[in-house]
Design a protein around this motif. Structure first.
Motif, short mmCIF file in Angstrom:
data_model
loop_
_atom_site.label_atom_id
_atom_site.label_comp_id
_atom_site.label_asym_id
_atom_site.label_seq_id
_atom_site.Cartn_x
_atom_site.Cartn_y
_atom_site.Cartn_z
N LEU A 162 -24.96 55.15 -52.92
CA LEU A 162 -24.68 55.92 -51.79
C LEU A 162 -26.07 56.60 -51.20
O LEU A 162 -26.04 56.51 -49.64
CB LEU A 162 -23.47 56.92 -51.92
N ILE A 163 -26.54 57.28 -52.04
CA ILE A 163 -27.57 58.04 -51.42
C ILE A 163 -28.79 58.35 -52.29
O ILE A 163 -28.53 58.01 -53.72
CB ILE A 163 -27.04 59.69 -51.65
N ASP A 164 -29.98 58.30 -51.87
CA ASP A 164 -31.37 58.13 -52.59
C ASP A 164 -31.58 59.77 -52.85
O ASP A 164 -31.87 60.36 -51.81
CB ASP A 164 -32.27 57.53 -51.92
N CYS A 165 -31.46 60.13 -54.09
CA CYS A 165 -31.90 61.57 -54.16
C CYS A 165 -32.83 61.69 -55.38
O CYS A 165 -32.83 62.44 -56.25
CB CYS A 165 -30.47 62.24 -54.66
N ALA A 166 -34.00 60.81 -55.13
CA ALA A 166 -35.06 61.07 -56.05
C ALA A 166 -35.81 62.36 -56.32
O ALA A 166 -35.75 63.20 -55.34
CB ALA A 166 -36.19 59.96 -55.50
N THR A 167 -36.18 62.67 -57.34
CA THR A 167 -37.14 63.83 -57.53
C THR A 167 -38.43 63.60 -57.18
O THR A 167 -39.03 62.78 -57.51
CB THR A 167 -37.12 64.15 -59.12
N THR A 168 -38.79 64.57 -56.03
CA THR A 168 -40.11 64.37 -55.52
C THR A 168 -41.00 65.63 -55.70
O THR A 168 -42.34 65.70 -55.40
CB THR A 168 -39.92 64.31 -54.13
N GLY A 169 -40.61 66.57 -56.24
CA GLY A 169 -41.58 67.91 -56.42
C GLY A 169 -40.95 68.86 -57.34
O GLY A 169 -39.99 68.47 -58.36
N PRO A 265 -44.60 69.74 -53.86
CA PRO A 265 -44.06 68.31 -54.19
C PRO A 265 -45.48 67.83 -55.10
O PRO A 265 -46.50 68.25 -55.12
CB PRO A 265 -44.78 67.45 -52.80
N PHE A 266 -45.17 66.88 -56.11
CA PHE A 266 -45.91 66.53 -56.95
C PHE A 266 -46.75 65.17 -56.50
O PHE A 266 -46.08 64.24 -55.78
CB PHE A 266 -45.73 66.32 -58.27
N VAL A 267 -47.84 64.86 -56.68
CA VAL A 267 -48.59 63.76 -56.37
C VAL A 267 -48.33 62.42 -56.87
O VAL A 267 -48.39 61.45 -56.37
CB VAL A 267 -50.22 64.11 -56.32
N GLU A 268 -47.64 62.55 -58.24
CA GLU A 268 -47.30 61.44 -58.65
C GLU A 268 -46.14 60.53 -58.11
O GLU A 268 -45.42 61.36 -57.18
CB GLU A 268 -46.87 61.56 -60.14
N PRO A 269 -45.58 59.54 -58.29
CA PRO A 269 -44.56 58.66 -57.81
C PRO A 269 -43.14 59.56 -58.08
O PRO A 269 -43.13 60.37 -58.99
CB PRO A 269 -44.65 57.37 -58.19
N PRO A 270 -42.35 59.47 -57.02
CA PRO A 270 -40.92 60.21 -57.45
C PRO A 270 -40.23 59.63 -58.48
O PRO A 270 -40.65 58.42 -59.32
CB PRO A 270 -40.29 59.78 -56.14
N ILE A 271 -39.55 60.38 -59.08
CA ILE A 271 -38.43 59.95 -60.23
C ILE A 271 -37.14 59.40 -59.59
O ILE A 271 -36.52 60.31 -59.06
CB ILE A 271 -38.35 61.04 -61.18
N PRO A 272 -36.93 58.33 -59.67
CA PRO A 272 -35.52 57.74 -59.14
C PRO A 272 -34.40 58.23 -59.59
O PRO A 272 -34.32 58.74 -60.60
CB PRO A 272 -35.69 56.32 -59.62
N CYS A 273 -33.48 58.40 -58.72
CA CYS A 273 -32.24 58.89 -58.85
C CYS A 273 -31.24 58.60 -57.64
O CYS A 273 -31.81 58.47 -56.53
CB CYS A 273 -32.23 60.43 -59.10
N TRP A 274 -29.82 58.31 -57.97
CA TRP A 274 -28.99 57.86 -56.97
C TRP A 274 -27.73 58.52 -57.18
O TRP A 274 -27.44 58.83 -58.17
CB TRP A 274 -28.84 56.49 -56.61
N LEU A 275 -26.97 58.88 -56.10
CA LEU A 275 -25.28 59.00 -56.32
C LEU A 275 -24.94 57.83 -55.79
O LEU A 275 -25.39 57.04 -54.57
CB LEU A 275 -25.15 60.10 -55.22
N ALA A 276 -24.00 57.20 -56.59
CA ALA A 276 -23.30 55.91 -56.51
C ALA A 276 -21.86 55.98 -56.85
O ALA A 276 -21.39 56.61 -57.73
CB ALA A 276 -24.06 55.09 -57.36
N LEU A 277 -21.34 54.87 -56.25
CA LEU A 277 -19.91 54.36 -56.73
C LEU A 277 -20.25 53.33 -57.83
O LEU A 277 -20.91 52.51 -57.77
CB LEU A 277 -18.99 53.77 -55.55
N VAL A 278 -19.41 53.53 -58.80
CA VAL A 278 -19.44 52.64 -60.06
C VAL A 278 -18.00 52.21 -60.31
O VAL A 278 -16.96 53.04 -60.20
CB VAL A 278 -20.00 53.30 -61.34
N TRP A 279 -17.76 51.19 -60.63
CA TRP A 279 -16.34 50.39 -61.24
C TRP A 279 -16.60 49.46 -62.23
O TRP A 279 -17.73 48.70 -62.33
CB TRP A 279 -15.84 50.27 -59.77
N LEU A 280 -15.38 48.86 -62.85
CA LEU A 280 -15.59 47.71 -63.76
C LEU A 280 -15.26 46.67 -62.82
O LEU A 280 -14.42 46.52 -62.01
CB LEU A 280 -14.49 47.83 -64.64
N PRO A 281 -16.15 45.55 -62.90
CA PRO A 281 -15.96 44.15 -62.34
C PRO A 281 -14.67 43.56 -62.57
O PRO A 281 -14.11 43.90 -63.98
CB PRO A 281 -17.05 43.38 -62.78
#
Length: 342
Positions: A162-169, A265-281
């Motif tokens: 749903l949302i990209d909420c990466a750590t950037t700093g 902000p830190f100069v290194e690449p962001p640390i990925p994180c997301w808010l997401a919907l999850v379900w069983l296939p």
């Protein structure tokens, strides 16, 4: 004329005889013969030519057969549609969420959009820890949940980010010498105390962050766990005792509104994180409707190759190998400044 007249007629036409058709329909032959006679009388034409052994269709009968079959097929579709609509009307979506941090109002809006679009679906909302939510999904006591993800894809689950909420700093005490710089390098924080979330708060995140920091050249020498009673408070940072990972949305109030804490902000690449919907296939119809509502609300984080997978299934991405430390370290910066404190 009723549907049973058409069913009887089609049976006789296909069996080419009254006796065989009567056995197929589980009715008495005289009753079947009378129904066909009544039908012919109503139409004013003979549908069958009676033969010594069996019957054959007349030209009128051949024409009537095609339309009778179409009518019966249409009636069957109508019955199936009505039953499906009845089941759909009575459907329930069991929705669970963990700690939503800054995104509670966004998810409230999503649920309101879903309710407006699908008022016939009963929405049951519950909350729990992320660990309990995954257990509930596996036991199918919950249909879909919203959780934070530190890795993509999600093994064993369908997912929609749903949302990209990466750590950037980072958040720093305003009095610290690094606060005077416009940006920091993570290794510069080596001797400061890292204020981290409890491992139970978001299972699996602490390991991901430790690996990400190590990939970026930082192995914290000192660390302190956030209070379980106030996991988002930054009083220890204001007191000059610690620093914390943060993303841009969390950083917003510290850019201009705080004299005690600053965001850098830190100069290194962001640390990925997301808010997401999850379900069983496989996703149920109600889950797919929630995904559709999210997309219409603009809640979607797409990869370049996401167009190759069916909307909302998460299956194509779920078959891709998990990210390595190298790919995590080279991840692109997020396209939208969304965030949470860690």
């Amino acid at each position: 004329m009723e549907l049973r007249h058409l069913r009887y007629f089609v049976a006789v036409a296909e069996e080419l005889g009254f006796a065989r058709a009567a056995r197929r329909l589980h009715v008495a032959q005289p009753a079947l013969s009378k129904q066909i006679h009544d039908l012919e009388t109503e139409l004013g034409v003979a549908l069958f030519a009676r033969l010594p052994r069996g019957v054959r269709l007349t030209r009128a009968g051949e024409a009537f057969l095609a339309e009778a079959r179409n009518t019966l097929d249409g009636a069957a579709r109508a019955v199936a549609s009505a039953r499906t609509a009845s089941e759909y009307q009575a459907s329930t979506l069991r929705f669970a969420h963990g700690e939503l941090s800054l995104y509670a109002t966004t998810i409230e809006g999503l649920l309101a959009t879903f309710r407006d679009a699908y008022p016939e679906v009963q929405l049951r909302v519950s909350s729990d820890t992320d660990a309990e939510i995954y257990r509930a999904l596996r036991e199918r006591t919950v249909d879909v949940a919203i959780v934070f993800l530190a890795r993509w894809p999600v093994a064993g689950f369908g997912a929609h980010r749903l949302i990209d909420c990466a750590t950037t700093g980072v958040l720093l005490p305003a009095s610290h010498p690094l606060a005077a710089k416009p940006s920091v390098r993570l290794p510069e924080l080596q001797t400061l105390t890292w204020l981290q979330s409890a491992s139970q708060r978001w299972p699996g995140f602490l390991q991901v962050f430790e690996e990400a920091l190590q990939d970026r050249g930082l192995l914290p020498q000192r660390r302190r766990e956030r209070s379980k009673d106030a996991p988002s408070h930054n009083l220890l940072i204001a007191a000059g005792e610690a620093w914390a990972l943060a993303s841009e949305a969390v950083a917003a109030p510290y850019r201009t509104g705080s004299h005690a804490i600053v965001y850098r902000p830190f100069v290194e690449p962001p640390i990925p994180c997301w808010l997401a919907l999850v379900w069983l296939p496989e996703a149920s119809a109600a889950v797919q409707q929630l995904i559709d509502a999210a997309r219409r609300s603009g809640l979607a984080v797409e990869d370049a190759d996401d167009s190759a997978r069916p909307p909302g299934t998460g299956e194509a991405l779920a078959r891709r190998p998990p990210p390595t430390p190298t790919t995590r370290a080279t991840a692109a910066r997020p396209r939208s400044p969304k965030a949470r404190t860690r």
